[in-house]
Design an enzyme around this catalytic site. Sequence first.
Site, PDB file in Angstrom:
ATOM      1  N   SER A 341       0.858  -1.178   0.021  1.00  0.00           N
ATOM      2  CA  SER A 341       0.073  -0.197   0.100  1.00  0.00           C
ATOM      3  C   SER A 341       0.756   1.220  -0.056  1.00  0.00           C
ATOM      4  CB  SER A 341      -0.837  -0.036   1.376  1.00  0.00           C
ATOM      5  OG  SER A 341      -1.471   1.227   1.454  1.00  0.00           O
ATOM      6  N   TRP A 344       2.552   1.615  -3.246  1.00  0.00           N
ATOM      7  CA  TRP A 344       1.437   2.040  -4.414  1.00  0.00           C
ATOM      8  C   TRP A 344       1.229   3.446  -4.283  1.00  0.00           C
ATOM      9  CZ3 TRP A 344      -3.146   4.551  -4.136  1.00  0.00           C
ATOM     10  CH2 TRP A 344      -3.928   4.486  -5.340  1.00  0.00           C
ATOM     11  N   HIS A 345       1.152   4.240  -3.109  1.00  0.00           N
ATOM     12  CA  HIS A 345       1.006   5.356  -3.167  1.00  0.00           C
ATOM     13  C   HIS A 345       2.089   6.121  -3.415  1.00  0.00           C
ATOM     14  CE1 HIS A 345      -2.512   4.499  -0.074  1.00  0.00           C
ATOM     15  NE2 HIS A 345      -2.744   5.578  -0.522  1.00  0.00           N
ATOM     16  N   GLY A 346       3.424   6.019  -3.480  1.00  0.00           N
ATOM     17  CA  GLY A 346       4.249   6.766  -4.093  1.00  0.00           C
ATOM     18  C   GLY A 346       5.910   6.241  -3.856  1.00  0.00           C
TER      19      GLY A 346
END
Lengths: 544, 427
Positions: A341, A344-346
């Site tokens: 997660s 995935w965000h950055g």
Amino acid sequence: MLFNSYSFIFLFLPVVLSGCFLLARFLGARWAHIWLIGASLYFYSAWNLSYLPLLLGSILFNFSIAFLMTRQESGAVRRVLLLIAILVDVGLLGYYKYSNFFLSSVNAAAGTQFHIEAFLLPLGISFWTFQQLTLLVDFSAATIKEIRLKDFILFITFFPHLIAGPIVHHREMMPQFEVATYRFDWRNMAVGVVLFVSGLFKKAVLADGIAAYVSPLYADAAGGPVTLFYAWAAALGFLLQIYFDFSGYSEMALGLARMVGIKLPMNFNSPLKATSVIDFWSRWHITLTRFLTAYIYNPLVMTITRRRVKQGKKIMAGPRTTAGAFAWLVGVPIMATMFSSGLWHGANWTFILWGVLHGFYLIVNHGWRTVRPRFWTNKESYQRMMVPVGFVLTFAAVSFAIPLFRAESADAAFNVMSGMLGLHGAAMPEAIPHRLPGLAYALSGLGITFTTQSMTTFLTTGAWIFALLLIAFIPPNVLEMMRNYEPAITMPGNTSQGRIELWPHAKAPVSWRPSLIWASLIAALATIDLLALNRVSEFLYWKF
Amino acid sequence: MGMRKFLQIWAAIAVALLLAVGLFNYMVDPYWVFGSDRFTGFQRPRADAIDHPTLAKAYMIRRANPSTLLMGASRVEIGFNPQSREWPDRLRPVFNMGLPGSSLKRRFDYLRYALSVSKPKLVVMEVTFEESFGPSGKSAGATVADNAPPHSAEAGDAPPTNWLQEVRDYGFALWSLSALQDSVSTLLHYPGSHQSAMTGTGFSTGGDLREAADIDGYNYVFALKNAEKMRRVVAWSQHRTIDLTAVQRIVTLCREKGTPLVIVVTPGYVDELEIYQEAGVWETYRNWKRALIEIVASAARKGDDVSLWNFSGYSAYTTEAIPRAQDRHTQMKWFWETNHFKPALGDLMIGRIMGKGPAEFGTLLTPDTGEAEQAGLESARLSYENTHAEDRARLRALYAGAAHALCGGNAAGCNSMNKPLKSTRNN
């Protein structure tokens, strides 16, 4: 082109809606569907035309894989095709989003000097890559037998969710595309307008309002330690900014889709009211949680469980769960999921650390739930006591982690987080004790020091945070208020196996209905929204 | 109620509210954009126009048709009153185009624009040493509206030169949250309040400076401003580039328009000069004045009607005593704080430029008077420093703090006295 822009609201949206309704009325749903595809591709290319071929290429490639899968009886062949698709899709995502991150990390760790190319990240690449992969996973499992190209394209590119979600599942969208008429409907338009106006208010007025006070705090954090009040202001300010921004954007997406008769899934459900971290993640970016649970967490748990059973090792057994079983069946899947997660965000270590920290929170929460029945058996007294305690602990934990999500570097994030713990002391503008001499002695006695920073900014930031906390904590959210009109769809349980449910008819003290009072209130909100459009607006999702 | 009726009522109310907001903002005209005071008679100074000077003055100048145009930054806006009795009748009306925080380049842009929409008989323009800081350092001349939407006078990018920009500006002044809030605030503002406001002639009432002096005391405010100034000057002193390109362009522009130009080196409180001394940029400051004299002299040799006045220095006005700390009653006569003089001093400068006023205050700088002025300045400085040891010590401590923050404790390394001017671009 942002949803909160003059060009979107006064040009793009009226043209798209008019075209859709007219085509649906005179030529049929098929042509309206194609019109929406064209509009969505135009919407994407308005950001950067050069990345449109990439999006179209990705769609055509994945559709080809899906088509081949439908022609294969052999599950093994379908799995090979799936593997090829994963390698290509994730490879593309890895190249555009993570290659610079990877190279700079290697350079930092090993002292190498690999060249880092600077290029623009294709907008929404994480969203549309993952959505295609979820589709292919279900094709591979033969839970989907057939799909039409036009449905596939619109599923991926539908402009309300293209850039920032919600992450939709094909089981939610394809049945709707099958039966959609795309004709004008007063009810759909009314519900859509209310959702869009309220979402725009959250984004353009609330989130953008506090953003002006948050950015300078993180700029200061990049330069050195942050004292207690400023650190908490940075954390709470950004938490509220991203909550109102993201949930507002999600509601705008729901509203836009509803205008053409399509329902999208709920994405936020008052997460700041959560009473545990587990509860928080069932309310915050719900569609991402759902995706990660279905495609990373559950498969990991099932795989590890099967292996442990085969090896004769213990598995989860309620309060009698062993530490080893807990570590392997809860700890490892949670950490893997939250690591994913964060990534995935950055493409930055700060996002990964944020994910890992939340993973730690979840492990503690699950651990507590597992062992608690051993020594606190009365569920009622437990709820009475722990719901408020849990609320405070959850809010503090989430606030503590959020600087990692916002700061540009780990150092800046640590400056804020250590400041939140009081490790750099507490300071406030000297103009405060200067104007309230009686307070100066008391404040000094508490160890508070004084700076030359602006008193007006200090107090205004505090007022904004206080006001937004009240809005986040107290009233029902918009989707709760509109519960009688099915503003969104939600899917409980495993997305691969669960069935679609419409919005459950929950009870809420305030509910929207078409009336003069609500028309006036929504009109006032719409007016404020339009007045706020010319303000500088941050776009938080360009890294996703 | 059916959904159709809901939407119809919603749309009707929303449109009505928008029209009402627009009309309200037009009538109140919080940024002086529309000049609706001509119809409404509502001429109260606009408090929030102070925060949008590039927007306000870009449209005010179209209506003002001044005989005298004042250009500069906040010193001009706060210190030179267009209604001053010192202005001769032949040079009235006067419009104050001071733009707080504006760079010299921005001044050139707005002067060019102003001369395209009006024909003043005289332009009076201030120049300060810190405005001339070159681009590599932390220039004091950053525009005030850096975060505003682009392509509008509101952004400070440029004055309105096309219809699209005007549409954006009018749209902002009629239909923005800021305009609505500011219209309400304008109605609630009362004369003499502790809030600065912009009059119809572009002058700032300086209310917030009065508030700071009354509530915090002059001593505190001077200390605050000195600290800021020292940090800025010390940071700049690391590269010390000077850029007078915009001044040259302004002189050329006035020549092309046939408009007489008076350039004024406006005074800060004496601490300003002492800060330059402590930061090791004193020689640079003196060379800067020499460069200005040369620009003006060169233009004068070509027949331009341009002159240069200097009011900075160690005069009785710039060295008035600052009240002690905790004294909130004693009022200073000439200064609000280190950077900003009061209109009373502005009146003396106007009088002096117009041929009246105290002869001991201000010098008309020419190649003939320049070096004598420098010698006088040097002598006055030494005399001041000999009799103000406490003030020197105070500023020395400020310098040490700023140098430590910038140079990590190597205060000596920060102080590069007698370092020559890196570049002076004045052509």
